[in-house]
Design an enzyme around this catalytic site. Structure first.
Site, short mmCIF file in Angstrom:
data_model
loop_
_atom_site.label_atom_id
_atom_site.label_comp_id
_atom_site.label_asym_id
_atom_site.label_seq_id
_atom_site.Cartn_x
_atom_site.Cartn_y
_atom_site.Cartn_z
N HIS A 1 -13.98 6.89 9.12
CA HIS A 1 -12.82 7.44 8.45
C HIS A 1 -11.84 7.49 9.25
O HIS A 1 -11.90 7.29 10.11
CB HIS A 1 -12.61 9.39 7.47
N CYS B 1 -9.40 3.81 6.96
CA CYS B 1 -7.57 3.50 7.03
C CYS B 1 -6.47 4.55 7.71
O CYS B 1 -7.12 5.29 8.73
CB CYS B 1 -7.53 5.78 5.60
#
Length: 421
Positions: A91, A144
């Site tokens: 993440h 991301c």
């Protein structure tokens, strides 16, 4: 001929609200690729792997401290001629400004270790600055918001998101004057929460989202099977990060304005260097009586935490007070020192985009960028330049229906250098 050394990190966050599926596979495939294609030695000295697949080995867990330790070892031992490589699958998140200064309106792009001990873009920039001349450090971040992870590096392939972000920040500063940027942060938090679930909101003033109207959770074409599979993104909305940090720490009073203080309070010496610098600035402001401007968003809670620190054991403050800081601007979100010149960043997406975590109908999971890199290398004989790899990955992902746009950030002389070595 120089040595070849790598650190590979894959985090699936199993059993959490942020669980991913493909990160362990990304790392396993990249490890095989390093040995079979690039000639890395097949041992732990050459390739260190940190993964949360096996939680019985504490030193191999992808915690913030372990990742920093391995990266520091990688750079500290480097010498001219060496090829250094870091692959991250997991993440990413963006941490908003918390100094309370009116002109501190940016974000820190971060990767999210398994224990939530964030590693910031400035941490990576300062790390690469230590790489000796004649040695190249290549970073692949399949996460991301990864386009800004090597802050200040020249954008060779991208869509100038840093410039767009700066312009957007100025617009938000004007529109949110007097509120410390809270409204703009709140709007972004709501947007992130919706988009992490595949619901995309239109941009104000006709500005197009990087996702257009497509559903990030919708089924997309799969490279491996040619059939539909499930896709989610590798973005960790700030609200989810705060919930997970509360679960990890057992603290219920964490909110925007106290995130960096909480990270320092929990991790101390093992916290991000930038967070330690932030704490030093905040503590000095409180000592100097600048109470009103400590943190504009949740000042009361922030001041309570700071006072507790000042009144507690001074030994606990040493990791912060030992930091060298020349001014409050140095700890602003998004601020970094000079541009690194011995590093290459290949990002899974642009700063304002998300990267996909895909699972095919046959059950194979992977990160979209990681999978594209493996597919390209499998089809190309000989060396592939950084520029060629990123352009081909962009074309392949677009053909597959993904909206993310990989980026290349490095000095001019490294664009045509062979990927990794």
């Amino acid at each position: 001929m120089g040595r070849k050394r790598a650190v590979l990190v894959g985090i699936n966050y199993a059993g959490t609200k942020a669980e991913l599926k493909g990160c362990h596979n990304d790392v396993a495939r990249m490890r095989r690729c390093l040995v079979d294609r690039f000639g890395f030695d097949d041992d732990a000295d050459a390739i260190r792997v940190l993964s949360d697949a096996d939680r019985t080995a504490p030193q191999q867990q992808p915690t913030g401290a372990n990742i920093r330790r391995e990266l520091a070892r990688l750079v500290a031992d480097a010498r001219p001629g060496d090829s250094l490589f870091f692959h991250y699958s997991g993440h990413g998140t963006r941490l908003p400004a918390e100094t309370g200064q009116d002109d501190d309106t940016g974000y820190d792009e971060c990767i999210v270790p398994s224990d939530m001990n964030l590693i910031t873009d400035q941490d990576f920039t300062e790390l690469v600055q230590k790489v000796p001349d004649g040695c190249l450090f290549t970073i692949v971040s399949d996460s991301c918001h990864s386009g800004g992870l090597l802050d200040k590096a020249k954008e060779q392939i991208g869509h100038s998101t840093k410039q767009n972000k700066a312009q957007q920040g100025k617009r938000e500063e004007r529109s949110d004057s007097g509120s410390g940027g809270f409204r703009s942060f709140l709007k972004q938090t709501v947007r992130d929460a919706f988009e992490s679930q595949g619901v995309h909101l239109p941009r104000r003033g006709g500005q197009q989202s990087s996702y257009d109207d497509d559903d990030a959770e919708a089924e997309e074409p799969s490279l491996d099977s040619g059939t539909d599979g499930h896709v989610k993104n590798r973005s960790l909305p700030l609200s989810t990060f705060i919930e997970m940090l509360k679960e990890k720490t057992g603290k219920d009073d964490i909110e925007v304005g106290s995130i960096r203080m909480t990270l320092f309070n929990v991790f101390g010496e093992d916290a991000s260097p930038k967070i330690k610098k932030f704490m030093k600035v905040m503590l000095e402001k409180l000592q100097q009586g600048q109470h009103g401007g400590v943190v504009g968003l949740v000042g009361a809670l922030a001041q309570e935490l700071l006072r507790a620190k000042l009144q507690g054991k001074q030994e606990e403050l040493k990791p912060a007070m030992e930091q060298e800081v020349h001014g409050v601007e140095e700890v602003y979100a998004g601020t970094a020192a000079r541009a690194p010149h011995n590093g290459v960043l290949i990002s899974g997406c642009q700063t304002d985009q998300t990267s996909a975590d895909a699972t095919t109908a046959k059950g194979l999971s992977y990160g979209a960028l990681s999978n594209a890199i493996q597919a390209i290398l499998a089809e190309k004989d000989g060396k592939v330049s950084n520029r060629e790899l990123v352009l081909m990955a962009r074309g392949l992902l677009s053909k597959q229906g993904y909206k993310q746009q990989p980026g290349l950030y490095c000095s001019d002389r490294h664009t045509e250098v062979a990927f990794i070595c």
